[in-house]
Motif scaffolding. Structure first.
Motif, short mmCIF file in Angstrom:
data_model
loop_
_atom_site.label_atom_id
_atom_site.label_comp_id
_atom_site.label_asym_id
_atom_site.label_seq_id
_atom_site.Cartn_x
_atom_site.Cartn_y
_atom_site.Cartn_z
N ILE A 179 4.68 -133.07 -22.78
CA ILE A 179 4.41 -132.74 -24.19
C ILE A 179 4.19 -134.00 -25.01
O ILE A 179 3.21 -134.14 -25.73
N GLY A 180 5.13 -134.93 -24.97
CA GLY A 180 4.97 -136.21 -25.67
C GLY A 180 4.82 -136.10 -27.17
O GLY A 180 4.03 -136.81 -27.78
N GLU A 181 5.60 -135.21 -27.80
CA GLU A 181 5.47 -134.98 -29.24
C GLU A 181 6.58 -135.70 -30.01
O GLU A 181 7.76 -135.37 -29.86
N PRO A 182 6.22 -136.68 -30.86
CA PRO A 182 7.25 -137.41 -31.61
C PRO A 182 7.62 -136.69 -32.91
O PRO A 182 6.86 -135.87 -33.42
N SER A 183 8.78 -137.03 -33.46
CA SER A 183 9.19 -136.49 -34.75
C SER A 183 10.15 -137.47 -35.41
O SER A 183 10.57 -138.45 -34.81
N GLU A 184 10.50 -137.18 -36.65
CA GLU A 184 11.40 -138.04 -37.41
C GLU A 184 12.83 -137.51 -37.41
O GLU A 184 13.64 -137.91 -38.26
N ASP A 185 13.17 -136.66 -36.46
CA ASP A 185 14.53 -136.11 -36.38
C ASP A 185 15.55 -137.24 -36.33
O ASP A 185 15.39 -138.21 -35.59
N GLN A 186 16.63 -137.09 -37.08
CA GLN A 186 17.66 -138.13 -37.15
C GLN A 186 18.73 -137.97 -36.08
O GLN A 186 19.46 -138.91 -35.78
N ILE A 187 18.85 -136.76 -35.51
CA ILE A 187 19.87 -136.50 -34.51
C ILE A 187 19.36 -135.43 -33.55
O ILE A 187 18.48 -134.63 -33.91
N PHE A 188 19.91 -135.41 -32.35
CA PHE A 188 19.37 -134.54 -31.29
C PHE A 188 19.49 -133.06 -31.63
O PHE A 188 18.69 -132.25 -31.16
N VAL A 189 20.46 -132.66 -32.46
CA VAL A 189 20.61 -131.26 -32.82
C VAL A 189 19.35 -130.77 -33.56
O VAL A 189 18.90 -129.64 -33.36
N TYR B 129 29.48 -137.07 -28.83
CA TYR B 129 29.37 -136.59 -30.21
C TYR B 129 30.19 -135.34 -30.47
O TYR B 129 30.04 -134.69 -31.50
N ASN B 130 31.08 -134.99 -29.54
CA ASN B 130 31.76 -133.69 -29.63
C ASN B 130 32.66 -133.55 -30.85
O ASN B 130 32.83 -132.43 -31.37
N ALA B 131 33.24 -134.64 -31.34
CA ALA B 131 34.08 -134.53 -32.54
C ALA B 131 33.24 -134.05 -33.72
O ALA B 131 33.65 -133.15 -34.47
N TRP B 132 32.05 -134.65 -33.88
CA TRP B 132 31.16 -134.24 -34.96
C TRP B 132 30.61 -132.84 -34.73
O TRP B 132 30.53 -132.03 -35.66
N LEU B 133 30.23 -132.55 -33.48
CA LEU B 133 29.68 -131.23 -33.15
C LEU B 133 30.69 -130.13 -33.44
O LEU B 133 30.35 -129.07 -33.98
N SER B 134 31.94 -130.37 -33.08
CA SER B 134 32.99 -129.38 -33.29
C SER B 134 33.19 -129.10 -34.78
O SER B 134 33.32 -127.94 -35.20
N LYS B 135 33.17 -130.15 -35.61
CA LYS B 135 33.35 -129.99 -37.05
C LYS B 135 32.21 -129.18 -37.67
O LYS B 135 32.40 -128.51 -38.69
N ASN B 136 31.03 -129.25 -37.06
CA ASN B 136 29.86 -128.57 -37.62
C ASN B 136 29.49 -127.30 -36.86
O ASN B 136 28.40 -126.76 -37.03
N ASN B 137 30.40 -126.84 -35.98
CA ASN B 137 30.24 -125.58 -35.26
C ASN B 137 29.00 -125.54 -34.35
O ASN B 137 28.35 -124.50 -34.21
N TYR B 138 28.68 -126.70 -33.72
CA TYR B 138 27.60 -126.75 -32.74
C TYR B 138 28.20 -126.71 -31.33
O TYR B 138 29.36 -127.09 -31.13
N PRO B 139 27.43 -126.24 -30.34
CA PRO B 139 27.92 -126.25 -28.96
C PRO B 139 28.27 -127.67 -28.53
O PRO B 139 27.52 -128.62 -28.81
N LEU B 140 29.39 -127.82 -27.86
CA LEU B 140 29.85 -129.14 -27.44
C LEU B 140 28.98 -129.71 -26.32
O LEU B 140 28.47 -128.96 -25.47
N GLY B 141 28.83 -131.01 -26.31
CA GLY B 141 28.02 -131.68 -25.29
C GLY B 141 28.70 -131.66 -23.93
O GLY B 141 29.92 -131.64 -23.82
N LYS B 142 27.88 -131.68 -22.89
CA LYS B 142 28.38 -131.73 -21.52
C LYS B 142 27.32 -132.36 -20.63
O LYS B 142 26.14 -132.42 -21.01
N LEU B 143 27.73 -132.84 -19.46
CA LEU B 143 26.84 -133.59 -18.58
C LEU B 143 26.38 -132.79 -17.37
O LEU B 143 25.67 -133.34 -16.51
N SER B 144 26.74 -131.53 -17.29
CA SER B 144 26.31 -130.70 -16.16
C SER B 144 26.01 -129.29 -16.65
O SER B 144 26.71 -128.76 -17.53
N SER B 145 24.93 -128.68 -16.11
CA SER B 145 24.61 -127.30 -16.47
C SER B 145 25.62 -126.34 -15.84
O SER B 145 26.32 -126.69 -14.88
#
Length: 226
Positions: free
Chosen positions: A205-215, A76-92
């Motif tokens: 925790i097991g808490e559900p929500s209606e969030d549309q995206i992980f951000v 999702y990095n193309a979208w994240l970059s356009k919206n100024n969110y931290p870019l996704g990665k697979l390692s801490s």
């Protein structure tokens, strides 16, 4: 024997021998949606498989609840970059957590016994600045799709010793879709690892929500779960 977790249950990260569990996997396993539809001109039936794309992610916070690090899909990095969110990665940053990569389909034809997305954890490598690690799950809907957790044939999370391709010993597991409160929901805060008195523990925790995206789920955790 593996612990069958319930929502809100807290457990110590210890093996049956009493030794601390420091190297393990958090894996999520789910099935594609299979339905039967009428065949050509209404004759017979045909099986239709609908891919299910779940995204397993985690964020790491310090004692004050500030975001220190994160793991989520870089797809999702193309979208994240356009919206100024931290870019996704697979390692801490410290190398203590590593993601196996995005699975966009789920198991076809039943449970194959392996997890579709996995975060491998080495607590000995986790930075001392990290106090809590939250794991969460989001449904990504492709164009034309419309479903929630209640329509997925099976979805389970488990903590186990092994690798992304081999399960040695299951420590605990949690069945997601049997909980009726998940109907109509597309996001789920699974649980957290947290430090207490110098030891790591886990809270289901097991808490559900209606969030549309992980951000949105990230922001919810940072705001409400410090």
């Amino acid at each position: 024997m593996a612990i069958s977790l319930q929502k809100g249950q807290k457990i110590d990260l210890r093996k049956s021998s009493g030794e601390a569990l420091t190297n393990f996997c958090v894996g999520v396993n789910w099935g594609a949606i299979e339905t039967e539809k009428a065949g050509l001109f209404g004759f017979g039936k045909k099986k239709v498989v609908e891919d299910v794309d779940l995204d397993l992610s985690c964020i790491m916070l310090d004692q004050s609840g500030n975001l220190v690090d994160w793991i989520y899909s870089p797809d999702y990095n193309a979208w994240l970059s356009k919206n100024n969110y931290p870019l996704g990665k697979l390692s801490s940053k410290d190398g203590g957590l590593k993601h196996s990569g995005d699975d966009r389909q789920g198991d076809v034809g039943g449970d194959d016994g392996l997890d579709n997305e996995i975060i491998t954890i080495d607590l000995n490598r986790v930075s001392p600045t990290i106090d809590k690690i939250y794991f969460f799950l989001n449904i990504y809907l492709n164009q034309g799709q419309s479903f929630d957790f209640s329509q997925i044939p099976f979805a389970k999370i488990r903590m186990y010793e092994g690798t992304s391709t081999r399960v040695n010993t299951v420590h605990s597991n949690y069945d997601i879709v049997t909980d009726s409160s998940y109907r109509g929901k597309r996001a789920l805060i699974l649980g957290k690892l947290y430090r207490k008195n110098g030891e790591w523990k886990f809270d289901a925790i097991g808490e559900p929500s209606e969030d549309q995206i992980f951000v949105q789920t990230m922001q919810r955790i940072i705001k409400d779960y410090k």
